[in-house]
Design a protein around this motif. Structure first.
Motif, PDB file in Angstrom:
ATOM      1  N   ALA A 197       0.861  -1.187   0.000  1.00 22.10           N
ATOM      2  CA  ALA A 197       0.000   0.000   0.000  1.00 22.10           C
ATOM      3  C   ALA A 197       0.893   1.231   0.000  1.00 22.10           C
ATOM      4  N   GLY A 198       0.421   2.298  -0.640  1.00 22.64           N
ATOM      5  CA  GLY A 198       1.258   3.491  -0.739  1.00 22.64           C
ATOM      6  C   GLY A 198       2.372   3.281  -1.741  1.00 22.64           C
ATOM      7  N   GLN A 199       3.409   4.065  -1.611  1.00 27.84           N
ATOM      8  CA  GLN A 199       4.532   4.000  -2.550  1.00 27.84           C
ATOM      9  C   GLN A 199       5.831   3.759  -1.783  1.00 27.84           C
ATOM     10  N   VAL A 223       1.222  -8.098  -4.615  1.00 22.17           N
ATOM     11  CA  VAL A 223       0.053  -7.409  -5.159  1.00 22.17           C
ATOM     12  C   VAL A 223      -0.013  -6.009  -4.565  1.00 22.17           C
ATOM     13  N   SER A 224      -0.735  -5.155  -5.239  1.00 22.32           N
ATOM     14  CA  SER A 224      -0.964  -3.799  -4.736  1.00 22.32           C
ATOM     15  C   SER A 224      -2.379  -3.683  -4.185  1.00 22.32           C
ATOM     16  N   LEU A 225      -2.527  -2.868  -3.150  1.00 21.41           N
ATOM     17  CA  LEU A 225      -3.851  -2.603  -2.583  1.00 21.41           C
ATOM     18  C   LEU A 225      -4.390  -1.278  -3.113  1.00 21.41           C
ATOM     19  N   GLY A 226      -4.338  -1.110  -4.410  1.00 22.48           N
ATOM     20  CA  GLY A 226      -4.968   0.055  -5.027  1.00 22.48           C
ATOM     21  C   GLY A 226      -4.017   1.106  -5.549  1.00 22.48           C
ATOM     22  N   SER A 242      -8.291   1.400  -4.184  1.00 22.01           N
ATOM     23  CA  SER A 242      -7.684   1.910  -2.945  1.00 22.01           C
ATOM     24  C   SER A 242      -8.641   1.862  -1.756  1.00 22.01           C
ATOM     25  N   ALA A 243      -9.933   2.131  -1.985  1.00 20.66           N
ATOM     26  CA  ALA A 243     -10.873   2.131  -0.862  1.00 20.66           C
ATOM     27  C   ALA A 243     -11.258   0.733  -0.417  1.00 20.66           C
ATOM     28  N   GLU A 244     -10.882  -0.292  -1.184  1.00 19.48           N
ATOM     29  CA  GLU A 244     -11.168  -1.672  -0.795  1.00 19.48           C
ATOM     30  C   GLU A 244     -10.018  -2.313  -0.022  1.00 19.48           C
ATOM     31  N   ALA A 245      -8.943  -1.563   0.227  1.00 20.29           N
ATOM     32  CA  ALA A 245      -7.747  -2.146   0.828  1.00 20.29           C
ATOM     33  C   ALA A 245      -8.043  -2.745   2.204  1.00 20.29           C
ATOM     34  N   PRO A 265      -3.621   5.399   7.314  1.00 25.69           N
ATOM     35  CA  PRO A 265      -3.518   4.812   8.668  1.00 25.69           C
ATOM     36  C   PRO A 265      -4.518   3.683   8.882  1.00 25.69           C
ATOM     37  N   GLY A 266      -5.707   3.809   8.295  1.00 23.95           N
ATOM     38  CA  GLY A 266      -6.718   2.771   8.474  1.00 23.95           C
ATOM     39  C   GLY A 266      -6.287   1.432   7.896  1.00 23.95           C
ATOM     40  N   VAL A 267      -5.503   1.454   6.818  1.00 24.68           N
ATOM     41  CA  VAL A 267      -5.015   0.219   6.210  1.00 24.68           C
ATOM     42  C   VAL A 267      -4.031  -0.467   7.159  1.00 24.68           C
ATOM     43  N   ILE A 268      -3.131   0.334   7.728  1.00 24.79           N
ATOM     44  CA  ILE A 268      -2.139  -0.229   8.654  1.00 24.79           C
ATOM     45  C   ILE A 268      -2.830  -0.753   9.916  1.00 24.79           C
TER      46      ILE A 268
END
Length: 491
Positions: A197-199, A223-226, A242-245, A265-268
């Motif tokens: 996620a992110g870069q 894989v990438s999360l968006g 991205s919003a489904e991560a 932050p919500g993904v982490i």
């Protein structure tokens, strides 16, 4: 769950939402609902952006309460300053994203945009356009001493600068097609899955790719999360938008999360809730340790409650030079084009706007191109497939509409572009880019509300400044409906 169709149009995502609710896992949609109603002052631009510690000051939009800030600033200056603040942050973000040397970057425009850029610069920045405008903007936001017209014109200067800087975000292999896959199908099989996620740093992604390709141990995939993350000759497979991560992390299909710059932050936090090991960019973890940790977690982690079938995946091709070459577009003499892009927005069911609009526009004989989350949704729904009639084109995720607008202008056919729509405004870069393109003569709209509805003077003045160069920026005071946006394109 009776409103689950208002959260996403994807049947698999809807099933994952049911599972998350059953397991008591709170996601971004839960936070969105708790935040309602969101700050109306901020949405209108009537919340002071100057940041002194004597506020916060807010102006009553209905004229029954405060009509000025503590310092005496009126609503026009407050709204104009809000736009300038957002565009300053967006321009700084673009500046940070481009590969910087110690020298100040030069500002240049694509050949197709140079003429309109020169006209726009003459109108709003009489001397020159350089990164010095960033410091001037910051000075204007130190204290509210200037009239709204000054703040608004500086906003346009920054927006033009943002577009000029964005044009430098090109890949090393510019001009070559880049492949990408999207959809839950990239998770099929029993592999160890490392999600990004992110870069994160490019070197880490390359090292992970090399390590994952090794023959020893369980099979590993990235894989990438968006986020659109360059890898090898294409991009990492996009497991979701991205919003489904967070939703995907809740499904127990991820065995390690690499959280790069810009990861929410919500993904982490969701990864932590699911006990998924995480490496942040600042951790400086190496690829071997990440693979070892991912394999260990995979060996004992609970298996997903849902099976991701391989057919839930579509492939696409991204070109960084779709319309840069003179004479390369349009292929059809009288083709018309619509560009849809940007991030997911929880104001809408995920995927609804890009898919519904792309299908309706194609039905109206308008060719469509997309970037960002919008392109992910178009891929997931087969709209970019070569088997489809008039397949949707996928634009470079960094350049987005800029390359297409430049190409049409270079071909001498800018009128073929029916409009550029940003479906979501998650990234602060989007507003200055949208304003900059409008200043260069493009017709641009935002589906998410733009915080300028607190001042009719600002909106009118902005319209006049953009119209002087043949452009326009359309904003709504509410999350726009698909029909409104379709009419905006076609009328």
């Amino acid at each position: 769950m009776e409103t689950i169709h208002l959260k996403t149009v994807d049947p698999v995502s809807q099933e994952l939402l049911r599972l998350a609710a059953k397991n008591g896992i709170a996601l971004n949609w839960d936070r969105y609902e708790k935040l309602q109603p969101q700050d109306g002052f901020l949405r209108l631009g009537l919340s002071c952006p100057f940041g002194c510690l004597q506020g916060p000051c807010r102006i009553d939009p209905f004229g029954r309460g405060p009509d000025r800030g503590l310092c005496g600033m009126d609503r026009d200056a407050m709204v104009a300053a809000m736009l300038l603040r957002i565009c300053l942050q967006g321009t700084l973000t673009i500046l940070n994203d481009i590969a910087l040397s110690d020298a100040a970057p030069t500002v240049s425009f694509a050949p197709g945009l140079k003429k309109s850029a020169a006209k726009a610069i003459k109108g709003v920045a009489p001397k020159s356009l350089s990164t010095a405008q960033i410091f001037k903007s910051a000075a204007l936001l130190q204290r509210p001493a200037d009239p709204f017209g000054v703040l608004l014109e500086q906003t346009l200067v920054l927006s033009l600068l943002a577009v000029g800087l964005l044009g430098q975000q090109v890949h090393e292999d510019k001009g070559k097609d880049r492949t990408v896959q999207a959809g839950y199908g990239v998770l099929s099989g029993g592999h160890v899955t490392i999600a990004i996620a992110g870069q994160p740093p490019r070197k880490l992604v390359e090292a992970l790719g090399s390590a994952a390709a090794g023959k020893s141990g369980a099979s590993v995939r990235l894989v990438s999360l968006g986020d659109w993350i360059p890898a090898a000759k294409g991009y990492l497979p996009l497991a979701c938008s991205s919003a489904e991560a967070e939703l995907l992390l809740s499904a127990r299909a991820i065995h390690f999360l690499v959280a790069g710059a810009g990861a929410d932050p919500g993904v982490i936090e969701t990864a932590a809730k699911m006990d998924v090991p995480v490496a942040r960019a600042e951790d400086k973890s190496d690829a071997a340790k990440i693979l070892k940790s991912a394999r260990q977690f995979h060996s004992h982690a609970p298996r997903p409650e849902i099976t991701f079938e391989s057919h839930l995946m579509e492939a696409g091709v991204v070109t960084t030079a779709l319309t840069e070459r003179k004479g390369s577009t349009p292929k059809k003499p009288k083709s018309r084009f619509a560009l849809l892009g940007g991030s997911d927005s929880l104001h809408y069911p995920l995927g609804h706007l890009p898919v519904a609009l792309a299908m309706a526009l194609r039905g109206a004989g308008i060719q469509v191109a997309g970037w960002g989350d919008a392109a992910v949704w178009m891929m997931k729904n087969g709209l970019t497939s070569k088997k489809a009639s008039d397949p949707v084109s996928i634009l470079d995720p960094q350049l987005g509409p800029l390359q297409f607008a430049a190409g049409l202008s270079l071909a001498g056919k800018p009128d073929r572009l029916k409009g550029i729509l940003f479906i979501g405004g998650k990234d602060c870069r989007d507003l200055p880019v949208a304003l900059g393109l409008a200043l260069l003569g493009c017709k641009v709209a935002f589906a998410d509300p733009i915080p300028f509805w607190g001042s009719s003077s600002v909106r009118d003045r902005l319209s006049d400044l953009l119209a002087a160069n043949g452009g326009q920026l359309t904003g709504f005071d509410h999350p726009a409906e698909a029909q409104e946006l379709l009419e905006w394109f076609t009328k």
